[in-house]
Write a protein that holds these residues in place. Structure first.
Motif, PDB file in Angstrom:
ATOM      1  N   VAL A 162       0.872  -0.949   0.023  1.00 54.20           N
ATOM      2  CA  VAL A 162      -0.063   0.051  -0.063  1.00 54.20           C
ATOM      3  C   VAL A 162       0.940   1.184  -0.104  1.00 54.20           C
ATOM      4  O   VAL A 162       0.711   2.210  -0.789  1.00 54.20           O
ATOM      5  CB  VAL A 162      -0.921   0.062   1.210  1.00 54.20           C
ATOM      6  N   GLN A 163       1.909   1.190   0.887  1.00 52.45           N
ATOM      7  CA  GLN A 163       2.724   2.405   0.830  1.00 52.45           C
ATOM      8  C   GLN A 163       3.384   2.649  -0.321  1.00 52.45           C
ATOM      9  O   GLN A 163       3.583   3.876  -0.674  1.00 52.45           O
ATOM     10  CB  GLN A 163       3.742   2.273   2.065  1.00 52.45           C
ATOM     11  N   ALA A 164       3.941   1.783  -1.010  1.00 53.74           N
ATOM     12  CA  ALA A 164       4.488   1.966  -2.395  1.00 53.74           C
ATOM     13  C   ALA A 164       3.617   2.444  -3.582  1.00 53.74           C
ATOM     14  O   ALA A 164       3.864   3.092  -4.332  1.00 53.74           O
ATOM     15  CB  ALA A 164       5.253   0.446  -3.011  1.00 53.74           C
ATOM     16  N   ALA A 165       2.330   1.871  -3.516  1.00 47.94           N
ATOM     17  CA  ALA A 165       1.184   2.127  -4.456  1.00 47.94           C
ATOM     18  C   ALA A 165       0.792   3.517  -4.317  1.00 47.94           C
ATOM     19  O   ALA A 165       0.625   4.325  -5.296  1.00 47.94           O
ATOM     20  CB  ALA A 165       0.333   1.182  -4.316  1.00 47.94           C
ATOM     21  N   LEU A 166       0.770   3.735  -3.001  1.00 44.38           N
ATOM     22  CA  LEU A 166       0.141   5.156  -2.776  1.00 44.38           C
ATOM     23  C   LEU A 166       0.839   6.353  -2.194  1.00 44.38           C
ATOM     24  O   LEU A 166       0.785   7.408  -2.191  1.00 44.38           O
ATOM     25  CB  LEU A 166      -1.035   5.040  -1.846  1.00 44.38           C
ATOM     26  N   GLY A 167       2.079   5.973  -1.750  1.00 46.44           N
ATOM     27  CA  GLY A 167       2.876   7.029  -1.289  1.00 46.44           C
ATOM     28  C   GLY A 167       2.493   7.429  -0.128  1.00 46.44           C
ATOM     29  O   GLY A 167       3.084   8.430   0.630  1.00 46.44           O
ATOM     30  N   ARG A 168       1.943   6.679   0.799  1.00 45.34           N
ATOM     31  CA  ARG A 168       1.434   6.884   2.255  1.00 45.34           C
ATOM     32  C   ARG A 168       1.568   5.535   3.148  1.00 45.34           C
ATOM     33  O   ARG A 168       1.155   4.516   2.323  1.00 45.34           O
ATOM     34  CB  ARG A 168       0.167   7.599   2.271  1.00 45.34           C
ATOM     35  N   ASP A 169       1.822   5.741   4.233  1.00 49.87           N
ATOM     36  CA  ASP A 169       1.970   4.682   4.899  1.00 49.87           C
ATOM     37  C   ASP A 169       0.559   4.165   5.758  1.00 49.87           C
ATOM     38  O   ASP A 169       0.030   5.189   6.553  1.00 49.87           O
ATOM     39  CB  ASP A 169       3.054   4.971   6.337  1.00 49.87           C
ATOM     40  N   PRO A 170      -0.032   3.063   5.449  1.00 51.33           N
ATOM     41  CA  PRO A 170      -1.110   2.809   6.153  1.00 51.33           C
ATOM     42  C   PRO A 170      -1.039   2.391   7.636  1.00 51.33           C
ATOM     43  O   PRO A 170      -0.358   1.088   7.977  1.00 51.33           O
ATOM     44  CB  PRO A 170      -1.687   1.761   5.024  1.00 51.33           C
ATOM     45  N   VAL A 171      -1.361   3.215   8.452  1.00 50.50           N
ATOM     46  CA  VAL A 171      -1.026   2.660   9.970  1.00 50.50           C
ATOM     47  C   VAL A 171      -2.264   2.052  10.852  1.00 50.50           C
ATOM     48  O   VAL A 171      -2.020   1.680  11.911  1.00 50.50           O
ATOM     49  CB  VAL A 171      -0.430   4.037  10.639  1.00 50.50           C
ATOM     50  N   HIS A 172      -3.256   1.697   9.998  1.00 53.55           N
ATOM     51  CA  HIS A 172      -4.099   0.935  10.448  1.00 53.55           C
ATOM     52  C   HIS A 172      -4.573  -0.245   9.776  1.00 53.55           C
ATOM     53  O   HIS A 172      -4.337  -0.299   8.430  1.00 53.55           O
ATOM     54  CB  HIS A 172      -5.623   1.858  10.305  1.00 53.55           C
TER      55      HIS A 172
END
Length: 343
Positions: free
Chosen positions: A259-269
């Motif tokens: 998810v982080q690689a695809a969207l450029g944001r860290d999913p913290v949940h």
């Protein structure tokens, strides 16, 4: 259709609503609020055999639900705010946090227009193999197999089993039995079992899974909305209890990394796949905590308590049963009356 136990539970909830007790319950019984687990949102189908109907609602029902939540004066909040309130003293207004599991394409086709019109925050827990086009929605394939045949054979253990299911009732019973059995299997055995069934009965598992799932373009569109939180739900959406330590940790950490690689944001949940007590355990709770997730949600029913009394890495959720058409049952559940009082 609700089974007998489900019908009885619904009747009890209806009776509780008309008794007026939900409005009189002590504030503490409702906790700080409730996290709702939803899955599919799509127009009603006319098929007689719908074993997964409990996991879907219509856009019209979602619209009515959001109107009622506002009328009942619940705050509709995102998962970040839900976690913050879980650590604070109780307030006069309870919250409802909307979450969606599975990464289904009908979320953007049918749910998002309703959610955007109401301008409410919500969270999507994404199993990354599905927008990648390689996820296996084995439960959808099982539904297609059982729906299309009156006689079904498959390998179970060391032998071949045969089932005759000429009636709708027998189809429901077989689906429930096979789904429960498949969830006990290690991933490689589960994949082998569903591929065997699909090959025997000409069900295209890959096409069925891709057709049901969001694409990464869909996910990116939702992620651009500040009201939407994208969370993780591992890579392949396995039953974590069925995995050895290394494989479970890989699913948890790789889902987040993709998810982080695809969207450029860290999913913290993160959400535990399936989320009931048979699907995850203390080991998995510890893993998501050590991996640095801010929260993890389950499908274990209950209210979120204030003052830090709910474990943020094993948060309860109310999994709404789409076979229930009355929102009165929801009002009773939101009161906390449906669960034992806190000791």
């Amino acid at each position: 259709m609700l089974h007998d136990g489900g019908m009885l539970a619904s009747l009890k909830l209806e009776m509780a609503y008309f008794s007026g007790l939900p409005l009189l319950m002590p504030r503490r019984r409702g906790g700080a609020g409730i996290i709702l687990k939803l899955q599919r949102v799509r127009p009603a189908r006319r098929d007689r055999f719908q074993p997964l109907k409990s996991r879907e609602i219509t856009p019209e029902f979602l619209d009515a639900m959001l109107c009622k939540l506002r009328r009942w004066k619940f705050d509709i909040v995102g998962i970040d705010e839900a976690c913050r309130r879980a650590g604070q003293p109780g307030s006069s207004r309870r919250f409802v946090c909307l979450t969606f599991d599975g990464g289904y394409g009908d979320l953007i086709a049918h749910a998002y227009p309703v959610l955007a019109r109401h301008a409410v925050p919500f969270t999507i827990y994404l199993p990354t193999a599905f927008p990648d086009g390689v996820g296996e929605a084995w439960w959808l394939a099982l539904e297609a197999v059982v729906a299309g045949r009156d006689r079904i054979s498959l390998m179970m253990g060391d032998g071949e089993q045969h089932f005759s299911v000429p009636t709708i009732s027998e189809k429901y019973q077989l689906f429930a039995f096979l789904e429960s059995w498949m969830r006990t299997l290690a991933p490689q055995h589960l994949s082998g079992a569903i591929h065997d069934l699909c090959a025997r009965y000409s069900v295209d598992l890959a096409a069925l899974s891709r057709e049901a799932a969001m694409t990464w373009d869909d996910v990116a569109k939702l992620a651009a909305d500040p009201l939407v939180t994208i969370g993780s739900a591992t890579v392949n959406y396995p039953v974590l209890r069925s995995l050895p330590d290394a494989a479970a940790l890989r699913e948890i950490t790789m889902g987040r990394a993709v998810v982080q690689a695809a969207l450029g944001r860290d999913p913290v949940h993160v959400a535990f796949p399936f989320g009931d007590s048979r699907s995850f355990g203390p080991r998995d709770v510890k893993m998501v905590q050590q991996a640095g997730f801010a929260s993890a949600v389950t499908s274990v029913p209950g209210v979120v308590l204030p003052d830090g009394r709910s474990d943020l890495h094993a948060l309860p959720r109310l999994a709404w049963d789409g076979r229930r058409r009355s929102l009165r049952a929801l009002r009773v559940m939101l009161s906390g009356m449906a669960w034992p009082a806190e000791r």
